[in-house]
Structures are given as structure tokens and as C-alpha cells.
Design a protein around this motif. Structure first.
Motif, PDB file in Angstrom:
ATOM      1  N   ALA A 199      -5.224  29.647  63.589  1.00  0.00           N
ATOM      2  CA  ALA A 199      -4.892  28.496  64.439  1.00  0.00           C
ATOM      3  C   ALA A 199      -5.843  28.336  65.621  1.00  0.00           C
ATOM      4  N   ASP A 200      -6.082  29.439  66.343  1.00  0.00           N
ATOM      5  CA  ASP A 200      -6.933  29.345  67.546  1.00  0.00           C
ATOM      6  C   ASP A 200      -8.330  28.822  67.219  1.00  0.00           C
ATOM      7  N   ARG A 201      -8.971  29.548  66.274  1.00  0.00           N
ATOM      8  CA  ARG A 201     -10.371  29.233  65.956  1.00  0.00           C
ATOM      9  C   ARG A 201     -10.476  27.857  65.287  1.00  0.00           C
ATOM     10  N   LEU A 202      -9.436  27.495  64.529  1.00  0.00           N
ATOM     11  CA  LEU A 202      -9.453  26.172  63.881  1.00  0.00           C
ATOM     12  C   LEU A 202      -9.417  25.059  64.929  1.00  0.00           C
ATOM     13  N   ALA A 203      -8.565  25.234  65.941  1.00  0.00           N
ATOM     14  CA  ALA A 203      -8.476  24.216  67.000  1.00  0.00           C
ATOM     15  C   ALA A 203      -9.823  24.100  67.719  1.00  0.00           C
ATOM     16  N   GLU A 204     -10.461  25.258  67.925  1.00  0.00           N
ATOM     17  CA  GLU A 204     -11.778  25.236  68.592  1.00  0.00           C
ATOM     18  C   GLU A 204     -12.809  24.519  67.724  1.00  0.00           C
ATOM     19  N   ALA A 205     -12.762  24.821  66.429  1.00  0.00           N
ATOM     20  CA  ALA A 205     -13.740  24.219  65.506  1.00  0.00           C
ATOM     21  C   ALA A 205     -13.556  22.718  65.405  1.00  0.00           C
ATOM     22  N   LEU A 206     -12.310  22.274  65.373  1.00  0.00           N
ATOM     23  CA  LEU A 206     -12.036  20.845  65.166  1.00  0.00           C
ATOM     24  C   LEU A 206     -12.031  20.048  66.460  1.00  0.00           C
ATOM     25  N   GLN A 207     -11.673  20.703  67.570  1.00  0.00           N
ATOM     26  CA  GLN A 207     -11.494  19.925  68.804  1.00  0.00           C
ATOM     27  C   GLN A 207     -12.355  20.401  69.956  1.00  0.00           C
ATOM     28  N   GLY A 208     -13.109  21.487  69.743  1.00  0.00           N
ATOM     29  CA  GLY A 208     -13.963  22.026  70.807  1.00  0.00           C
ATOM     30  C   GLY A 208     -15.398  21.549  70.679  1.00  0.00           C
ATOM     31  N   ALA A 209     -16.263  22.125  71.507  1.00  0.00           N
ATOM     32  CA  ALA A 209     -17.681  21.733  71.513  1.00  0.00           C
ATOM     33  C   ALA A 209     -18.357  22.153  70.199  1.00  0.00           C
ATOM     34  N   TYR A 210     -19.429  21.440  69.879  1.00  0.00           N
ATOM     35  CA  TYR A 210     -20.198  21.750  68.661  1.00  0.00           C
ATOM     36  C   TYR A 210     -21.036  22.993  68.917  1.00  0.00           C
ATOM     37  N   HIS A 211     -20.689  24.088  68.217  1.00  0.00           N
ATOM     38  CA  HIS A 211     -21.354  25.367  68.445  1.00  0.00           C
ATOM     39  C   HIS A 211     -21.421  26.132  67.116  1.00  0.00           C
ATOM     40  N   PRO A 212     -22.162  25.624  66.146  1.00  0.00           N
ATOM     41  CA  PRO A 212     -22.104  26.164  64.779  1.00  0.00           C
ATOM     42  C   PRO A 212     -22.534  27.626  64.648  1.00  0.00           C
ATOM     43  N   ALA A 233       1.088  24.169  58.311  1.00  0.00           N
ATOM     44  CA  ALA A 233       1.644  24.009  59.672  1.00  0.00           C
ATOM     45  C   ALA A 233       1.284  25.193  60.562  1.00  0.00           C
ATOM     46  N   ALA A 234       1.263  26.376  59.999  1.00  0.00           N
ATOM     47  CA  ALA A 234       0.972  27.575  60.818  1.00  0.00           C
ATOM     48  C   ALA A 234      -0.447  27.525  61.370  1.00  0.00           C
ATOM     49  N   ALA A 235      -1.388  27.136  60.545  1.00  0.00           N
ATOM     50  CA  ALA A 235      -2.789  27.083  60.997  1.00  0.00           C
ATOM     51  C   ALA A 235      -3.027  25.887  61.920  1.00  0.00           C
ATOM     52  N   ALA A 236      -2.154  24.877  61.800  1.00  0.00           N
ATOM     53  CA  ALA A 236      -2.312  23.652  62.600  1.00  0.00           C
ATOM     54  C   ALA A 236      -1.648  23.768  63.973  1.00  0.00           C
ATOM     55  N   GLU A 237      -1.028  24.908  64.216  1.00  0.00           N
ATOM     56  CA  GLU A 237      -0.179  25.100  65.411  1.00  0.00           C
ATOM     57  C   GLU A 237      -0.864  24.699  66.728  1.00  0.00           C
ATOM     58  N   MET A 238      -2.177  24.965  66.841  1.00  0.00           N
ATOM     59  CA  MET A 238      -2.851  24.738  68.134  1.00  0.00           C
ATOM     60  C   MET A 238      -3.565  23.391  68.205  1.00  0.00           C
ATOM     61  N   LEU A 239      -3.436  22.613  67.148  1.00  0.00           N
ATOM     62  CA  LEU A 239      -4.137  21.318  67.146  1.00  0.00           C
ATOM     63  C   LEU A 239      -3.393  20.339  68.046  1.00  0.00           C
ATOM     64  N   ARG A 240      -4.175  19.638  68.872  1.00  0.00           N
ATOM     65  CA  ARG A 240      -3.555  18.627  69.741  1.00  0.00           C
ATOM     66  C   ARG A 240      -3.150  17.428  68.905  1.00  0.00           C
TER      67      ARG A 240
END
Ligand code: 6PG
Length: 240
Positions: A199-212, A233-240
């Protein structure tokens, strides 16, 4: 706008993704009479593969015209429990009438660079200039990796090759992987993500800065294709 489908659990994700694969296969077969499909490794796709293998969906695809590839492979023999080929064979391929010569396994049992070079030669023989996969399935790791493109991997900068090999400290394994050059030629990419650990890293990847370099999944931006994210739903937990 990122195309995201959130499902209650992995089982429902399997149902939805299996149906999406059938839909894309039918479209590709209608358009150019073949379907070039890249399978993902790891555990997440197992529910999708098992659902797709069930006759009610499998019957809807002319598998005789399907060509199967892998996005990456662990450098182990094909019968090793860690083999991505073995997982797909057990969960999906053994149930489908795909001509064996249309299933392109990455030879994990060979020296990594040799396996990568052989796979690349096969792809170039099949595709010529551009590896235009109709559909690429990808997973997402807790550290933001996808396929075997891990944070800091030299493969992230490889603009010349379609397939590369790298030793991955994080998993203490040699891996062979399609490079961003190859993956980003896809017509359709589908990420399959499940589990709270992501969840954490997914939210960063989808909604954070571009840092490949730190979040390799971000490097997947098809030059002429679509990306869909299928997330439980579990992995989506941190998505805004
Ligand atoms: C692999 C995969 C890798 C995987 C992620 C997620 O060979 O392991 O290609 O990219 O998709 O690590 O793995 P899980 O689905 O097991 O969480």
C-alpha cells in the motif's frame, strides 16, 4: 488520469483481470489474427491465471493464435518452485491448447546473460524492429519494482536492449527481465497488485513524484499504449 480498478480481494481481481485479458485477446485476434501476451511472475497473477483457465472463459479465445512470453524470470530451472514459467504452466498453460512452439520461455537454467541474449534474439526474430506486445501483465513489489526492474537496477537505463540480466541483491538472485525499452512498446499494460504490504509504496508510485530509480514501476509509460491498474482493497488502502 490513472486508470485504476479496485476490487475487494484477490479473487475478484482474478475474475476481472481474466475477463479483461479475454476482451483484449478477442480485439487483437479480430484486428491482426494473433495475440501476443506477456505473463507476469510472482504470486499475485495466480488467481487471474486460474480463472482464465476455467472453460467458461478459456473457450472464448482462439488459443491456437496466441503467443506467450514472460516479462521476467528467476534464473532457476523451469521445474524449480521459484520459476515464473512453472507457476504459469501449472496455473494456466497446461489447460490451454496453445501450440508449444508459441510459448516462449526464458531459459532460467542457462547463464543469465546467455539466457537474456537468446530471449532478445527470439523477440527480434519474431517482431523485427519493435516488440509490439498486445498485452503485458506486470506485478508490483513492496519496493516498487516491476518485472525484474528493481530500484537502482542497471536495466532501468538500458536503452539498447529489450532483455537484460542482473544480479538482484534484494532477492539474492540473478534475474532476466524485459527492459523498459521493450515493455513500453506494449499496446496494453495491466498491473496486478494485491496485499497491504504494497500500500505505502503503491501510493508513492501512483501519487508521488516521478522517481523511477527508486520506484521502477513508474518507468512503465507505453509510447503508444494504455496502462490499467488492478488493485485489491488492501493494497489500495493509502490511495487518495
Ligand atoms: C517476479 C515478478 C515480480 C513480481 C513482484 C510481485 O518474478 O517476482 O516478476 O515483479 O510481480 O515481485 O510479486 P508477488 O505477486 O508475489 O507479490
Amino acid at each position: 488520469m490513472t486508470d485504476i480498478t479496485i476490487t475487494p480481494d484477490g479473487q475478484k481481481q482474478g475474475e476481472i483481470v481474466a475477463r479483461f485479458i479475454v476482451e483484449r485477446a478477442q480485439a487483437a485476434l479480430a484486428d491482426h489474427r494473433r495475440f501476443f501476451l506477456v505473463l507476469a511472475g510472482g504470486e499475485t497473477p495466480r488467481a487471474t491465471y486460474a480463472r482464465l483457465a476455467r472453460p467458461d472463459l478459456a473457450i472464448r479465445v482462439d488459443w491456437e493464435r496466441v503467443f506467450v512470453f514472460w516479462g521476467d524470470e528467476r534464473c532457476v530451472p523451469p521445474d524449480d518452485p521459484a520459476s515464473n514459467y512453472r507457476m504459469a504452466q501449472e496455473a494456466l498453460l497446461q489447460y490451454l491448447p496453445i501450440p508449444p512452439e508459441q510459448i516462449f520461455r526464458i531459459r532460467g537454467e542457462d547463464p543469465p546473460e546467455q539466457a537474456a541474449a537468446a530471449y532478445e534474439a527470439t523477440l527480434r526474430r519474431l517482431f523485427g524492429e519493435i516488440p509490439r506486445f498486445d498485452m503485458v501483465l506486470l506485478g508490483f513489489g513492496e519496493d516498487g519494482h516491476t518485472a525484474s526492474l528493481f530500484p537502482g537496477s542497471p536495466l532501468l537505463k538500458d536503452r539498447a536492449r529489450w532483455v537484460g540480466a542482473a544480479y538482484v541483491d534484494a532477492v539474492q538472485q540473478w534475474r532476466v527481465s524485459l527492459t523498459p525499452e521493450a515493455l513500453n512498446q506494449a499496446a496494453q499494460v495491466a498491473f496486478l497488485v494485491a496485499g497491504a504490504r504494497k500500500a505505502d509504496r503503491l501510493a508513492e508510485a501512483l501519487q508521488g513524484a516521478y522517481h523511477p530509480e527508486r520506484l521502477p514501476a513508474q518507468i512503465i509509460r507505453p509510447v503508444d499504449g494504455e496502462v490499467k491498474w488492478f488493485i485489491d482493497a488492501a493494497a489500495a488502502e493509502m490511495l487518495r
